[in-house]
Design an enzyme around this catalytic site. Structure first.
Site, PDB file in Angstrom:
ATOM      1  N   GLU A   1       1.848  -7.992   0.774  1.00 51.72           N
ATOM      2  CA  GLU A   1       1.553  -9.433   0.680  1.00 51.72           C
ATOM      3  C   GLU A   1       2.139 -10.271   1.809  1.00 51.72           C
ATOM      4  O   GLU A   1       2.933 -11.183   1.572  1.00 51.72           O
ATOM      5  CB  GLU A   1       2.010  -9.950  -0.704  1.00 51.72           C
ATOM      6  CG  GLU A   1       1.248  -9.269  -1.826  1.00 51.72           C
ATOM      7  CD  GLU A   1       1.780  -9.591  -3.231  1.00 51.72           C
ATOM      8  OE1 GLU A   1       2.478 -10.598  -3.383  1.00 51.72           O
ATOM      9  OE2 GLU A   1       1.491  -8.815  -4.151  1.00 51.72           O
TER      10      GLU A   1
ATOM     11  N   ASN B   1      -0.789  -4.194   2.336  1.00 56.22           N
ATOM     12  CA  ASN B   1      -1.380  -4.422   1.014  1.00 56.22           C
ATOM     13  C   ASN B   1      -1.431  -5.922   0.733  1.00 56.22           C
ATOM     14  O   ASN B   1      -0.428  -6.624   0.922  1.00 56.22           O
ATOM     15  CB  ASN B   1      -0.474  -3.723  -0.023  1.00 56.22           C
ATOM     16  CG  ASN B   1      -1.110  -3.575  -1.379  1.00 56.22           C
ATOM     17  OD1 ASN B   1      -2.297  -3.266  -1.496  1.00 56.22           O
ATOM     18  ND2 ASN B   1      -0.325  -3.799  -2.425  1.00 56.22           N
TER      19      ASN B   1
ATOM     20  N   HIS C   1      -6.635  -7.684  -8.148  1.00 55.13           N
ATOM     21  CA  HIS C   1      -6.267  -8.250  -9.447  1.00 55.13           C
ATOM     22  C   HIS C   1      -7.306  -9.294  -9.845  1.00 55.13           C
ATOM     23  O   HIS C   1      -7.676 -10.134  -9.028  1.00 55.13           O
ATOM     24  CB  HIS C   1      -4.896  -8.937  -9.382  1.00 55.13           C
ATOM     25  CG  HIS C   1      -3.774  -7.982  -9.137  1.00 55.13           C
ATOM     26  ND1 HIS C   1      -3.369  -7.077 -10.087  1.00 55.13           N
ATOM     27  CD2 HIS C   1      -2.983  -7.782  -8.065  1.00 55.13           C
ATOM     28  CE1 HIS C   1      -2.372  -6.358  -9.602  1.00 55.13           C
ATOM     29  NE2 HIS C   1      -2.119  -6.758  -8.373  1.00 55.13           N
TER      30      HIS C   1
ATOM     31  N   GLU D   1      -4.570  -2.018  -6.655  1.00 59.90           N
ATOM     32  CA  GLU D   1      -3.850  -2.513  -7.847  1.00 59.90           C
ATOM     33  C   GLU D   1      -4.791  -3.145  -8.861  1.00 59.90           C
ATOM     34  O   GLU D   1      -4.433  -4.152  -9.494  1.00 59.90           O
ATOM     35  CB  GLU D   1      -2.809  -3.568  -7.445  1.00 59.90           C
ATOM     36  CG  GLU D   1      -1.812  -3.143  -6.400  1.00 59.90           C
ATOM     37  CD  GLU D   1      -0.675  -4.142  -6.203  1.00 59.90           C
ATOM     38  OE1 GLU D   1      -0.618  -5.162  -6.914  1.00 59.90           O
ATOM     39  OE2 GLU D   1       0.170  -3.876  -5.328  1.00 59.90           O
TER      40      GLU D   1
ATOM     41  N   ASP E   1      -6.515  -4.597 -11.914  1.00 55.83           N
ATOM     42  CA  ASP E   1      -6.475  -4.834 -13.359  1.00 55.83           C
ATOM     43  C   ASP E   1      -7.382  -6.037 -13.594  1.00 55.83           C
ATOM     44  O   ASP E   1      -7.574  -6.860 -12.702  1.00 55.83           O
ATOM     45  CB  ASP E   1      -5.061  -5.023 -13.930  1.00 55.83           C
ATOM     46  CG  ASP E   1      -4.213  -6.033 -13.180  1.00 55.83           C
ATOM     47  OD1 ASP E   1      -4.742  -6.770 -12.317  1.00 55.83           O
ATOM     48  OD2 ASP E   1      -3.004  -6.105 -13.451  1.00 55.83           O
TER      49      ASP E   1
HETATM   50  O1  G3I Z   1      14.392  -3.491 -14.825  1.00 57.08           O
HETATM   51  C1  G3I Z   1      14.915  -4.830 -14.795  1.00 57.08           C
HETATM   52  C2  G3I Z   1      16.024  -4.946 -15.767  1.00 57.08           C
HETATM   53  O2  G3I Z   1      17.101  -4.143 -15.356  1.00 57.08           O
HETATM   54  C3  G3I Z   1      16.421  -6.400 -15.842  1.00 57.08           C
HETATM   55  O3  G3I Z   1      17.455  -6.577 -16.752  1.00 57.08           O
HETATM   56  C4  G3I Z   1      15.231  -7.250 -16.251  1.00 57.08           C
HETATM   57  C5  G3I Z   1      15.574  -8.736 -16.317  1.00 57.08           C
HETATM   58  O4  G3I Z   1      14.573  -9.543 -15.739  1.00 57.08           O
HETATM   59  O5  G3I Z   1      14.242  -7.099 -15.292  1.00 57.08           O
HETATM   60  C6  G3I Z   1      13.777  -5.796 -15.108  1.00 57.08           C
HETATM   61  O6  G3I Z   1      13.001  -5.836 -13.950  1.00 57.08           O
HETATM   62  C7  G3I Z   1      11.682  -6.343 -14.058  1.00 57.08           C
HETATM   63  C8  G3I Z   1      10.763  -5.314 -13.436  1.00 57.08           C
HETATM   64  O7  G3I Z   1       9.437  -5.790 -13.393  1.00 57.08           O
HETATM   65  C9  G3I Z   1      10.792  -3.970 -14.170  1.00 57.08           C
HETATM   66  O8  G3I Z   1      10.324  -4.128 -15.471  1.00 57.08           O
HETATM   67  C10 G3I Z   1      11.575  -7.653 -13.290  1.00 57.08           C
HETATM   68  O9  G3I Z   1      12.339  -8.644 -13.943  1.00 57.08           O
HETATM   69  C11 G3I Z   1      10.117  -8.091 -13.203  1.00 57.08           C
HETATM   70  O10 G3I Z   1      10.017  -9.239 -12.380  1.00 57.08           O
HETATM   71  C12 G3I Z   1       9.296  -6.977 -12.610  1.00 57.08           C
HETATM   72  O11 G3I Z   1       7.932  -7.389 -12.603  1.00 57.08           O
HETATM   73  C13 G3I Z   1       7.116  -6.684 -11.702  1.00 57.08           C
HETATM   74  C14 G3I Z   1       6.533  -7.663 -10.675  1.00 57.08           C
HETATM   75  O12 G3I Z   1       5.648  -6.961  -9.805  1.00 57.08           O
HETATM   76  C15 G3I Z   1       7.609  -8.343  -9.822  1.00 57.08           C
HETATM   77  O13 G3I Z   1       8.260  -7.423  -8.962  1.00 57.08           O
HETATM   78  C16 G3I Z   1       5.982  -6.017 -12.470  1.00 57.08           C
HETATM   79  O14 G3I Z   1       6.499  -5.030 -13.369  1.00 57.08           O
HETATM   80  C17 G3I Z   1       5.031  -5.355 -11.477  1.00 57.08           C
HETATM   81  O15 G3I Z   1       3.926  -4.804 -12.170  1.00 57.08           O
HETATM   82  C18 G3I Z   1       4.548  -6.393 -10.471  1.00 57.08           C
HETATM   83  O16 G3I Z   1       3.732  -5.735  -9.521  1.00 57.08           O
HETATM   84  C19 G3I Z   1       3.142  -6.542  -8.505  1.00 57.08           C
HETATM   85  C20 G3I Z   1       3.168  -5.745  -7.214  1.00 57.08           C
HETATM   86  O17 G3I Z   1       4.485  -5.350  -6.899  1.00 57.08           O
HETATM   87  C21 G3I Z   1       2.556  -6.541  -6.052  1.00 57.08           C
HETATM   88  N1  G3I Z   1       1.232  -7.040  -6.395  1.00 57.08           N
HETATM   89  C22 G3I Z   1       1.134  -7.774  -7.657  1.00 57.08           C
HETATM   90  C23 G3I Z   1       1.668  -6.905  -8.804  1.00 57.08           C
HETATM   91  C24 G3I Z   1       1.410  -7.512 -10.184  1.00 57.08           C
HETATM   92  O18 G3I Z   1       2.065  -8.735 -10.320  1.00 57.08           O
END
Ligand code: G3I
Length: 321
Positions: free
Chosen positions: A127, A175, A211, A242, A244
């Site tokens: 991004e 990406n 998306h 990606e 969905d």
């Molecule tokens: O694992 C931690 C945990 O230790 C912590 O206590 C908790 C508190 O917030 O957070 C957990 O981490 C989360 C992580 O996902 C794992 O579950 C983050 O908060 C959360 O922000 C994160 O969200 C991810 C998001 O990207 C932001 O990085 C989503 O799962 C993931 O599917 C999403 O993926 C993105 C791609 O990287 C880029 N393109 C868009 C896509 C969808 O939004």
């Protein structure tokens, strides 16, 4: 899906973003992962936030689990993501401007080097475009973040050069989201990768995230196909990285998934098709509550791991290829 994709007249790796926790703890999820997909994208495990928690500390536990699972099941691995303006640990966000190039390239070298020969391809930069139309020509400029602030556009060149050096065999992708349709985002993305190619940056391809997160959103397969063909003229591959689909109904959702897969299958330079997750049980948007989704609205399998019409539509599309 996997068997049909492998046997299709036009074979295509078919993948999903996966996470270590459900792979370890959820038998139904693990079975779908192993039987339906020939490719795995690391959803969060290799983001800097998780893999590089301290300046001198790397944690490859979850990434290794995913890569080992893929190897055991003969799946291709797509690493996500070496460089991103988000998902960086706090310490990294506080690095002084003068030190950022060294920190970024060390990170790329260490992570891509650790997985040399095991991760077939990487999102080297995720991004790079601003989410807003804030550039000088009315389209999106570069996304502003710690790397861009320190190095300008050349952070992208440096990241790709470091990744190539760390694993010369890996395919290297840029990406981006929201560039499937004609318009200023696509124009800005095309112009960016054309500049990279012009400068000799070792980029191999572009990921179209695909998306579809809002009711009424859709992707026009014909426009997507023409973008993939435009990239081919620059010598670049493309992939659906990606997808969905919110979908107003399961049937609308099925049509969208199938249309995007069909676009990929029709273009010889489209190298893979990957969904962003497998089941709504762990969907990225439902899980994090960032969009007004109803349960069951984004991925091909529902929360109870039952197939939605999208799965049959994807199968039909593979059979027709
Ligand atoms: O694992 C931690 C945990 O230790 C912590 O206590 C908790 C508190 O917030 O957070 C957990 O981490 C989360 C992580 O996902 C794992 O579950 C983050 O908060 C959360 O922000 C994160 O969200 C991810 C998001 O990207 C932001 O990085 C989503 O799962 C993931 O599917 C999403 O993926 C993105 C791609 O990287 C880029 N393109 C868009 C896509 C969808 O939004």
């Amino acid at each position: 899906l996997r068997g049909l994709a492998e046997d299709a007249g036009r074979p295509l790796p078919i993948g999903a973003a996966m996470a270590a926790e459900p792979l370890a703890g959820d038998d139904g999820y693990r079975a779908l992962a192993a039987t339906q997909f020939s490719m795995l994208t690391t959803e969060n495990a290799l983001k800097p936030q998780f893999v590089h928690p301290g300046p001198d500390t790397y944690d490859f536990t979850e990434g290794d689990l995913l890569v080992d699972f893929a190897a055991a099941n003969r799946m291709r691995v797509h690493g996500h993501t070496l460089v991103f303006g988000e998902a960086n640990p706090r310490w990294m966000q506080q690095v002084a401007v003068a030190d950022r190039e060294r920190v970024m390239t060390d990170h790329v070298r260490t992570v891509a080097g650790h997985y040399r020969g095991r991760v077939a391809e990487w999102d080297v930069v995720n991004e790079p475009l601003s989410p807003d139309d804030d550039g000088p020509d009315g389209g999106p400029g570069l996304r502003e973040h710690l790397w861009q602030e320190a190095m300008g556009e050349s952070y992208i060149d440096k990241a790709f050069t470091a990744a190539r050096a760390a694993d010369p065999e890996a395919k290297l992708y840029l990406n981006e989201f929201g560039a499937e349709a004609d318009g200023p985002r696509w124009d800005a993305l095309y112009a960016l990768v054309a500049r990279l190619k012009e400068r000799g940056v070792p980029v191999d391809g572009v990921g179209f995230q695909s998306h579809i997160h809002e009711a009424g959103d859709h992707i026009d397969p014909a426009q997507l196909r023409s973008h993939i063909a435009d990239l081919a003229e620059l010598g670049l591959s493309a992939r659906i990285s990606e997808i969905d689909v919110y979908g107003e109904s399961p049937d609308v959702q099925a049509t969208q998934f199938a249309g995007v897969l069909g676009a990929c299958l029709s273009e010889p330079t489209c190298t893979s098709f990957s969904t962003w997750g497998i089941t709504d049980r762990y969907g990225s948007t439902a899980e994090h509550d960032s969009y007004p989704l109803e349960p069951g609205d984004e991925l091909p399998w529902d929360q109870l791991l039952r197939e939605k019409p999208a799965v049959a539509a994807l199968r039909d599309t593979l059979r027709a290829a």
